[in-house]
Design a protein around this motif. Structure first.
Motif, PDB file in Angstrom:
ATOM      1  N   ASN A 194       0.611   7.582   8.527  1.00  0.00           N
ATOM      2  CA  ASN A 194       1.814   7.650   7.693  1.00  0.00           C
ATOM      3  C   ASN A 194       1.509   7.398   6.222  1.00  0.00           C
ATOM      4  O   ASN A 194       2.412   7.336   5.401  1.00  0.00           O
ATOM      5  N   SER A 195       0.247   7.284   5.896  1.00  0.00           N
ATOM      6  CA  SER A 195      -0.184   7.010   4.533  1.00  0.00           C
ATOM      7  C   SER A 195       0.094   8.211   3.618  1.00  0.00           C
ATOM      8  O   SER A 195       0.197   9.353   4.070  1.00  0.00           O
ATOM      9  N   ASP A 196       0.210   7.936   2.308  1.00  0.00           N
ATOM     10  CA  ASP A 196       0.353   9.004   1.311  1.00  0.00           C
ATOM     11  C   ASP A 196      -0.983   9.695   1.064  1.00  0.00           C
ATOM     12  O   ASP A 196      -1.032  10.762   0.474  1.00  0.00           O
ATOM     13  N   THR A 197      -2.051   9.044   1.493  1.00  0.00           N
ATOM     14  CA  THR A 197      -3.387   9.623   1.368  1.00  0.00           C
ATOM     15  C   THR A 197      -3.674  10.415   2.638  1.00  0.00           C
ATOM     16  O   THR A 197      -3.379   9.943   3.727  1.00  0.00           O
ATOM     17  N   PRO A 198      -4.238  11.627   2.516  1.00  0.00           N
ATOM     18  CA  PRO A 198      -4.572  12.371   3.731  1.00  0.00           C
ATOM     19  C   PRO A 198      -5.558  11.583   4.595  1.00  0.00           C
ATOM     20  O   PRO A 198      -6.413  10.869   4.076  1.00  0.00           O
TER      21      PRO A 198
END
Length: 97
Positions: free
Chosen positions: A8-12
């Motif tokens: 769910n992170s904003d980072t891939p």
């Protein structure tokens, strides 16, 4: 950090579903290390052993290993089974970073 928090992170997040008995998975390991060096903080790379995490493999329909998936903000953006070259993975991560 649990798997769900991670994806769910904003980072891939590149997830490598693998197994210790899988020959092609062993080939992917050094390639993922090389990729990590190239992409730095642009994305996270996570390895999931399907024998230790069968529920994760089932949830995402992993039928063969290695299976690579890219998640961002909980969404599955890309998946491919088999060995994927570093330059291709770098390009895919670049699209989502």
């Amino acid at each position: 950090m649990g798997f769900n928090e991670l994806i769910n992170s904003d980072t891939p997040v590149l997830v490598d579903f693998y197994a210790n008995w899988c020959g092609p998975c062993k080939m992917m390991s050094p390639m993922l290390e090389e990729l990590k060096d190239k992409i730095g903080e642009k994305a996270k790379i996570v390895k999931i052993d399907i024998d230790k995490n069968p529920q994760a493999a089932d949830k995402y329909g992993v039928r063969s290993v290695p299976t690579l998936m890219v998640f961002k903000q909980g969404k599955l953006l890309w998946r491919q089974s088999g060995v994927v070259p570093v330059h291709q993975l770098e390009s895919i991560i670049g699209q989502y970073a």
